[in-house]
Design a protein around this motif. Structure first.
Motif, mmCIF file in Angstrom:
data_model
loop_
_atom_site.group_PDB
_atom_site.id
_atom_site.type_symbol
_atom_site.label_atom_id
_atom_site.label_comp_id
_atom_site.label_asym_id
_atom_site.label_seq_id
_atom_site.Cartn_x
_atom_site.Cartn_y
_atom_site.Cartn_z
ATOM 1 N N SER A 252 47.328 44.405 51.456
ATOM 2 C CA SER A 252 47.500 43.066 52.020
ATOM 3 C C SER A 252 48.583 43.053 53.095
ATOM 4 O O SER A 252 48.445 42.372 54.109
ATOM 5 C CB SER A 252 47.897 42.068 50.929
ATOM 6 N N LEU A 253 49.644 43.810 52.870
ATOM 7 C CA LEU A 253 50.741 43.839 53.844
ATOM 8 C C LEU A 253 50.306 44.517 55.142
ATOM 9 O O LEU A 253 50.767 44.161 56.229
ATOM 10 C CB LEU A 253 51.965 44.553 53.262
ATOM 11 N N LEU A 258 50.479 41.457 62.686
ATOM 12 C CA LEU A 258 51.776 42.007 63.067
ATOM 13 C C LEU A 258 52.943 41.339 62.356
ATOM 14 O O LEU A 258 53.880 41.983 61.894
ATOM 15 C CB LEU A 258 51.937 41.840 64.591
ATOM 16 N N MET A 259 52.863 40.011 62.254
ATOM 17 C CA MET A 259 53.935 39.245 61.610
ATOM 18 C C MET A 259 54.144 39.729 60.181
ATOM 19 O O MET A 259 55.273 39.936 59.730
ATOM 20 C CB MET A 259 53.506 37.772 61.608
ATOM 21 N N THR A 260 53.041 39.909 59.471
ATOM 22 C CA THR A 260 53.132 40.378 58.082
ATOM 23 C C THR A 260 53.725 41.783 58.031
ATOM 24 O O THR A 260 54.566 42.079 57.173
ATOM 25 C CB THR A 260 51.737 40.377 57.436
ATOM 26 N N LYS A 261 53.303 42.637 58.963
ATOM 27 C CA LYS A 261 53.830 44.008 58.981
ATOM 28 C C LYS A 261 55.337 44.002 59.201
ATOM 29 O O LYS A 261 56.080 44.754 58.577
ATOM 30 C CB LYS A 261 53.149 44.829 60.087
ATOM 31 N N LYS B 268 53.813 35.792 53.611
ATOM 32 C CA LYS B 268 53.127 34.770 52.797
ATOM 33 C C LYS B 268 51.603 34.927 52.768
ATOM 34 O O LYS B 268 50.966 34.765 51.739
ATOM 35 C CB LYS B 268 53.485 33.373 53.307
ATOM 36 N N ASN B 269 51.032 35.253 53.939
ATOM 37 C CA ASN B 269 49.574 35.413 53.985
ATOM 38 C C ASN B 269 49.105 36.556 53.094
ATOM 39 O O ASN B 269 48.075 36.464 52.431
ATOM 40 C CB ASN B 269 49.103 35.703 55.417
ATOM 41 N N ARG B 275 46.965 36.890 45.725
ATOM 42 C CA ARG B 275 46.782 35.842 44.737
ATOM 43 C C ARG B 275 45.301 35.487 44.604
ATOM 44 O O ARG B 275 44.788 35.310 43.504
ATOM 45 C CB ARG B 275 47.555 34.596 45.176
ATOM 46 N N SER B 276 44.632 35.403 45.731
ATOM 47 C CA SER B 276 43.231 34.989 45.679
ATOM 48 C C SER B 276 42.355 36.123 45.146
ATOM 49 O O SER B 276 41.380 35.903 44.449
ATOM 50 C CB SER B 276 42.802 34.479 47.055
ATOM 51 N N LYS B 277 42.764 37.368 45.455
ATOM 52 C CA LYS B 277 42.003 38.514 44.938
ATOM 53 C C LYS B 277 42.071 38.579 43.411
ATOM 54 O O LYS B 277 41.089 38.887 42.754
ATOM 55 C CB LYS B 277 42.568 39.808 45.534
#
Lengths: 333, 333
Positions: A252-253, A258-261, B268-269, B275-277
């Motif tokens: 997921s990460l 990019l923001m999440t990374k 967060k995403n 969470r949804s998985k």
């Protein structure tokens, strides 16, 4: 001098991981000798001649027991395997403990059939130390798969041996013992669990009652006694869930832009904390309790770090004369 | 019109969560009637008179079975409890299914002793649907605690019923069935597991062999059959591990300084994806298979969301005449 017989050929990273672990630990354990069993050429690659001090001995062997081998058949047919020759050294009094990263079933068979069980112990039990949420010392769980079926008396003996281990090796005072069961009340489970509950409650152990699967990782108990079969299911279920969740988190990460990374980089410390909290390596390997010498198994995919910790754990068991204490305790009964 | 008997007083958030769930689902299930059992005043608080259409019926009851109640004793002594009166409605043919968020043991007892088991079924089994890493449809696991001890024949019947459920309710083609065991080989486990393995292999189910605890969450099997006791341990172990890890992750994110907190916001995403998985709510509740009408349990701490999904699940079971199919299949044997 304490002498540890080490199967140098077991596990995915053998013999490198094993030798690296020994090289890392040897200065801390100056009164310990590491006897390596395995392919001489392979061992020499990672243990050059100039590193071989009198803390080392290499015993050349020609066979290897693989994970695919049927345990009991393998220890009978592969007489010159690193694991079997190492076990025989222990049996013959030429070494004090057996350590392997190889086939778990075969190692259990070496312990039970070659090294032999302690007089008075009905069934040896396999016991890892696991990390816990609210207990940095972790907890012991026994048996996790040496037995597919058990009697109440076995469960009591496992709890007794694990309590002794928790006290002497992990320095836990008056360890809290719980029985893995399918509910909290004393009449839960089948007749084996109901009878085991009574034996535990009547013993002089610090028995706190039944524990359910969702509570074992919290650290509520220092010793979790199981029927062997469900202990194996519990151990593998928590390992599986933890692996699934951490892989999914990583996925997921990496797949959310990019923001999440960038965020992932920023939470590195937190992930490091988590990793260190649930680090299984620092507690050492799983011990087969109830045989005539310490027999210890570490994950086959280990690198040198778990090997390092496991050797310290074995050394402490030898210092504390754990097996002699068991012999005194159980042989007279 | 389909009629679902609903224990409005079960669970931590009763009756609000239950009523909110019904209000959310009712337009999607126009041919279904929701019969609520419980304290009339309490129900009225969340279900105002102007909301009561002919999809609703309220049956006032005066007692509540709590989580602390001993199940079998409770259903015998609390005759006017919301759960027992609801179960009697089903037994008397005034409702088609029973749904509760209350005491699991008591609900199982209602299913087995009041609603009754299907002729030809040896032991009803409790079956949740769990999320899986590589299978968005999740998987079923049966039995997870209705039985502390089982015979090979029970395990076969559970696998058969769960396969049927997976096909009809979850739309899985030719579901893969595995036996929860302490190793991969066919001779693993005690005599019950060895015999169950043979029965499953000889059946016309799509049996893929044994599955170990660390594999259940991957989605390797669509149906995991267990001995009941170890199924309960497995289910609770994965729930416990997942809760422990997520709490520890949260703690680590909150206690590693400002940079980490900021990073936590940025991922967060990814957390939402995770969470949804692993959202258990979307698969509905745990079904007691093998009794004369659908009996379904959802977590006591549920809010309206799991209630919404569980009501859709029950509705589908009624549409597919699941119980009638079981009666046809097993009563003639």
């Amino acid at each position: 001098m304490k002498r540890i017989a080490i199967d140098a050929m077991g596990g995915e990273n053998a013999p490198k991981a094993i030798i690296d672990g020994i090289l890392r630990v040897k200065a801390e354990l100056p009164n310990t000798k590491f006897i390596l069993f395995g392919d001489k050429e392979e061992i020499r690659k990672y243990l050059p001649a100039d590193q071989i001090t009198d803390q080392f001995e290499v015993v050349p062997t020609t066979e290897i027991i693989n994970d695919e081998d049927e345990p009991v058949k393998a220890i009978r047919s592969k007489k010159d395997s690193s694991m079997v020759v190492a076990a025989n050294y222990v049996k013959q009094g030429k070494a004090d403990a057996l350590f392997s990263l190889g086939n778990t079933g075969a190692l259990l068979a070496c312990g039970i059939f070659i090294i032999g069980r302690i007089k008075g112990i009905s069934r040896p039990g396999l016991m890892p130390t696991l990390p816990a949420q609210n207990n940095d010392n972790g907890f012991n769980i026994i048996d996790v798969g040496a037995n597919a079926k058990s009697k109440p008396e076995y469960i009591l003996q496992w709890a007794q041996m694990a309590t002794f281990y928790a006290e002497k090796i992990r320095n836990i005072e008056n360890p809290r013992v719980a029985l893995l069961n399918n509910g909290a009340e004393s009449d839960k489970g089948d007749e084996v669990h109901q009878a085991a509950y009574k034996l535990l409650a009547d013993s002089d152990l610090n028995f706190i009652g039944n524990i359910e699967g969702n509570e074992i990782m919290t650290g509520k108990a220092d010793v979790v006694a199981t029927d062997g079969f469900s202990g194996n299911i519990a151990l593998k279920s928590v390992e599986g869930m933890s692996s699934v969740l951490l892989h999914s988190l990583k996925d997921s990460l990496l797949n959310n832009g990019l923001m999440t990374k960038l965020g992932a980089l920023m939470i590195k410390n937190a992930i490091g904390d988590l990793r260190s909290k649930y680090d299984t390596a620092k507690h050492g390997g799983a011990v087969l309790l109830g045989v005539n010498s310490p027999v210890v198994k570490t994950h086959g995919r280990s690198n040198e770090r778990p090997v390092y910790y496991t050797l310290k754990q074995i050394d402490k068991m030898l210092d504390e004369n754990l097996v002699d204490e068991f012999k005194k305790e159980f042989s007279n009964k």
